[in-house]
Structure formats: structure tokens, C-alpha cells
Design a protein around this motif. Structure first.
Motif, PDB file in Angstrom:
ATOM      1  N   HIS A   1       0.812  -1.222   0.000  1.00 32.97           N
ATOM      2  CA  HIS A   1       0.000   0.000   0.000  1.00 32.97           C
ATOM      3  C   HIS A   1       0.848   1.276   0.000  1.00 32.97           C
ATOM      4  CE1 HIS A   1      -3.452  -2.651   1.205  1.00 32.97           C
ATOM      5  NE2 HIS A   1      -4.049  -1.829   0.359  1.00 32.97           N
TER       6      HIS A   1
ATOM      7  N   PHE B   1       1.527   3.414  -2.333  1.00 35.85           N
ATOM      8  CA  PHE B   1       0.990   4.558  -3.068  1.00 35.85           C
ATOM      9  C   PHE B   1      -0.299   5.119  -2.461  1.00 35.85           C
ATOM     10  CE2 PHE B   1       3.415   2.157  -6.325  1.00 35.85           C
ATOM     11  CZ  PHE B   1       4.339   3.149  -6.645  1.00 35.85           C
ATOM     12  N   ALA B   2      -0.864   4.461  -1.475  1.00 32.81           N
ATOM     13  CA  ALA B   2      -2.097   4.940  -0.838  1.00 32.81           C
ATOM     14  C   ALA B   2      -1.728   5.927   0.267  1.00 32.81           C
ATOM     15  CB  ALA B   2      -2.908   3.770  -0.285  1.00 32.81           C
TER      16      ALA B   2
ATOM     17  N   ARG C   1       0.288   1.725   4.985  1.00 37.57           N
ATOM     18  CA  ARG C   1       1.536   1.748   4.216  1.00 37.57           C
ATOM     19  C   ARG C   1       2.635   1.008   4.983  1.00 37.57           C
ATOM     20  NH1 ARG C   1       3.458   7.285   2.768  1.00 37.57           N
ATOM     21  NH2 ARG C   1       4.215   6.415   0.808  1.00 37.57           N
TER      22      ARG C   1
ATOM     23  N   TYR D   1      -5.828   0.161  -3.131  1.00 38.53           N
ATOM     24  CA  TYR D   1      -5.433   1.149  -4.132  1.00 38.53           C
ATOM     25  C   TYR D   1      -6.631   1.644  -4.945  1.00 38.53           C
ATOM     26  CZ  TYR D   1      -0.322   0.392  -3.740  1.00 38.53           C
ATOM     27  OH  TYR D   1       0.989   0.345  -3.334  1.00 38.53           O
TER      28      TYR D   1
ATOM     29  N   SER E   1      -8.497   4.081  -2.777  1.00 34.86           N
ATOM     30  CA  SER E   1      -7.705   5.265  -2.441  1.00 34.86           C
ATOM     31  C   SER E   1      -7.917   6.375  -3.470  1.00 34.86           C
ATOM     32  CB  SER E   1      -6.218   4.889  -2.398  1.00 34.86           C
ATOM     33  OG  SER E   1      -5.402   6.042  -2.407  1.00 34.86           O
TER      34      SER E   1
ATOM     35  N   ALA F   1      -3.777   6.937  -4.792  1.00 38.17           N
ATOM     36  CA  ALA F   1      -2.886   5.881  -5.262  1.00 38.17           C
ATOM     37  C   ALA F   1      -2.678   5.893  -6.772  1.00 38.17           C
ATOM     38  CB  ALA F   1      -3.402   4.517  -4.810  1.00 38.17           C
TER      39      ALA F   1
ATOM     40  N   GLU G   1      -0.334   8.551  -8.113  1.00 37.08           N
ATOM     41  CA  GLU G   1       1.025   8.234  -7.662  1.00 37.08           C
ATOM     42  C   GLU G   1       1.607   7.063  -8.441  1.00 37.08           C
ATOM     43  OE1 GLU G   1       3.125   9.707  -5.093  1.00 37.08           O
ATOM     44  OE2 GLU G   1       1.754  11.242  -5.813  1.00 37.08           O
TER      45      GLU G   1
END
Length: 303
Positions: free
Chosen positions: A41, A43-44, A51, A79, A82, A85, A88
Motif C-alpha cells: 500500500h 501509493f495509498a 503503508r 489502491y 484510495s 494511489a 502516484e
């Protein structure tokens, strides 16, 4: 030492839609390998409690140490939910392929509730009561002590795939995304798996058998829940220090605690009235998803 790199594929979610099974089956492919942890996780950024690492170097380290010809991947199931995410992912991994797995949201949120109970993020054992607590939790009330992100307790939002996929398709080119219905995956696992292998550009391969993954589970008792969720977290740093000091690879304390705590059983069914209420909450979004993907989702209707 091979240089650090990024995943070639990410399974975005949604939770409880067959993502664990797909990840495990792909990990059996001789040219593919799954990160550890499976769900970093990274990118969340809007779900910081989930994360597993805080910087790109740590994230890249998950995908190092394998041949360049191998396909590395991860499977962070939040993701898709999110709001940060996808942008990103596209910024950092601009050519990554994405897998999305979807399931009737009524069944998904019911199953997710059981999973969150097991992980300690949820403390209301009755799903009907958890559904009624949504407004309180959005207001910051009645959040479980162990919950890593209160947003995952918003059972009325987490299954809005139409809204979520609209965000995805604004950021990621459609040809880099494969969207799979859980119902299709369950009905013909082998054929769906073959199509995913082909989509990812991997050589043809099939596991000898497709074992069931991630069945419903609960803690045996309040005491074993405490052992696994609280005591194990206290013990883990001490075990890690012991292994580092004495060069021991594995002791298995947490694994034994987990085995002692686990009970596998079917979820208690929810009433037809509650299923209708949840479906009405998602009806407009399901219609949006049908239009977005040109799918026929009449089998998701609850009348």
C-alpha cells in the motif's frame, strides 16, 4: 546485486474479490513473483496506516534481487478505493499493467467486514450494526482502537466501483488495465487465469490445481484475538532482535499464535432486508459501472 526496480504489474483490488487467489496463482508462475509483503500500500498516501514503507527506496527494494526477465508484482487491495494511489502509481510506474477484480458490492462488504474483524480494524461483530455505525464513524466516533484507517469502515462507499474506475480510467490508459469479475473467476478460474497470463505477456503456464485461498476466518476467542493482535505485536520486535543477534532465520512464534487463534467457518448470513438496503445504496453506482464497462450486471440486482 541487481539494481532496484519497480513492479511490472499491480493488482489494485477491490478487497475480497479474489485478489489473494489471483496473486497466489500468479506467484506460482516460474516467470512471476509476488512482493513480500503482498500488500505494501505504498501509493495509498491517504491511508497512511496501511503503508508498509514510507519512501520509494524501501518500496523499490521489494522488487530487487530477481532477473530482469521476471515479472514482479504486488497486490494492495485498497489502491482502487484510495483517492491518491492511481496518480502516484502513474507518476512513478508509468508503464505498469493493472489488474482490477470486482464482485457484487453487497457480498463484498459483507465479506470485508469479516476480514476487518479478523485483522482488528473492526470491533463490531454484527455486520448489521457495523452498517448502522457508518455515520458515526464518518464523524470520527466509535472507531475501533486497532483500526488503521477509518475510511475502510465506510461500507457504503468502499464498493462504489463505478466511481473508483472512473478515476482510474482518467489516469491510466485502458489498454494497460484488465478488469475481472469475481463471479467469472470463481466459475472458470483456469480460463480467467490463462487470459491474465496472456495479458501480462508471460509464457503460457497453469498451476496443477487452483486451491482455495483466503477463506473466511475468525479468532477462536477474545483471548486468542488479544494474543495475535496485541501480544504478538509486543513480542515481534523482541523476536526480530533475537534472530538478528543469533543469526536465526525463523522461530515461528507468531505463526504458532496465528494457528492457535484461527477458526475457519462460513459467515453468518445477513437478512434479505439488509441486502436490499445495501443494494439500494449501490444501485446508481452499479448502473454507472455497467455504462462505463458495457457490462450486464443484472445478476447483482437484489429485488
Amino acid at each position: 546485486m541487481l539494481e532496484q526496480k519497480l513492479p511490472g504489474t499491480i493488482i489494485l483490488g477491490a478487497p475480497k474479490c479474489g485478489t489473494t487467489a489471483m496473486a497466489r496463482y500468479l506467484d506460482l508462475h516460474p516467470n512471476a513473483w509476488l512482493s513480500s509483503p503482498k500488500e505494501p500500500h505504498y501509493f495509498a498516501t491517504d491511508l497512511p496506516g496501511y503503508r508498509s514503507m514510507k519512501n520509494l527506496a524501501e518500496y523499490q527494494a521489494l522488487f530487487s534481487g530477481h532477473a530482469d526477465s521476471d515479472l514482479s508484482f504486488e497486490a494492495s487491495v485498497f489502491y482502487l478505493y484510495s483517492r491518491t494511489a492511481l496518480s502516484e502509481i502513474e507518476r512513478v510506474c508509468d508503464d505498469v499493467k493493472l489488474l482490477v477484480m470486482l464482485r457484487n458490492p453487497v457480498d463484498m462488504v459483507h465479506s470485508l467486514h469479516s476480514q476487518l474483524l479478523y485483522s482488528g480494524d473492526e470491533d463490531q461483530e454484527d455486520f448489521a450494526q457495523a452498517w448502522q455505525l457508518i455515520a458515526d464513524r464518518k464523524a470520527g466516533r466509535k472507531i475501533p482502537r486497532r483500526c488503521r484507517a477509518r475510511e475502510i469502515l465506510y461500507y457504503d462507499e468502499i464498493g462504489k466501483y463505478g466511481e473508483q474506475l472512473s478515476r482510474v480510467l482518467k489516469v491510466i490508459p485502458e489498454e494497460r488495465i484488465r478488469i475481472i469479475r469475481f463471479e467469472d473467476f470463481s466459475r472458470d478460474t483456469r480460463e480467467v487465469y490463462k487470459s491474465v497470463v496472456e495479458f501480462l505477456g508471460l509464457p503460457p503456464f497453469e498451476p496443477e490445481k487452483f486451491q482455495r485461498e483466503n477463506p473466511n476466518r475468525r479468532h477462536r476467542s477474545a483471548f486468542t484475538r488479544w494474543l495475535l493482535l496485541d501480544a504478538a505485536r509486543i513480542i515481534k520486535p523482541m523476536v526480530t532482535a533475537f534472530k538478528k543477534t543469533f543469526g536465526v532465520e525463523k522461530i515461528g512464534v507468531v505463526d504458532r499464535l496465528r494457528k492457535a487463534s484461527l477458526v475457519y467457518e462460513s459467515r453468518s448470513p445477513i437478512s434479505h432486508e439488509l441486502r436490499q438496503e445495501i443494494y439500494r445504496n449501490y444501485a446508481d453506482d452499479i448502473a454507472q459501472l455497467e455504462k462505463l464497462l458495457d457490462w450486464d450486471l443484472r445478476d447483482w440486482v437484489i429485488s
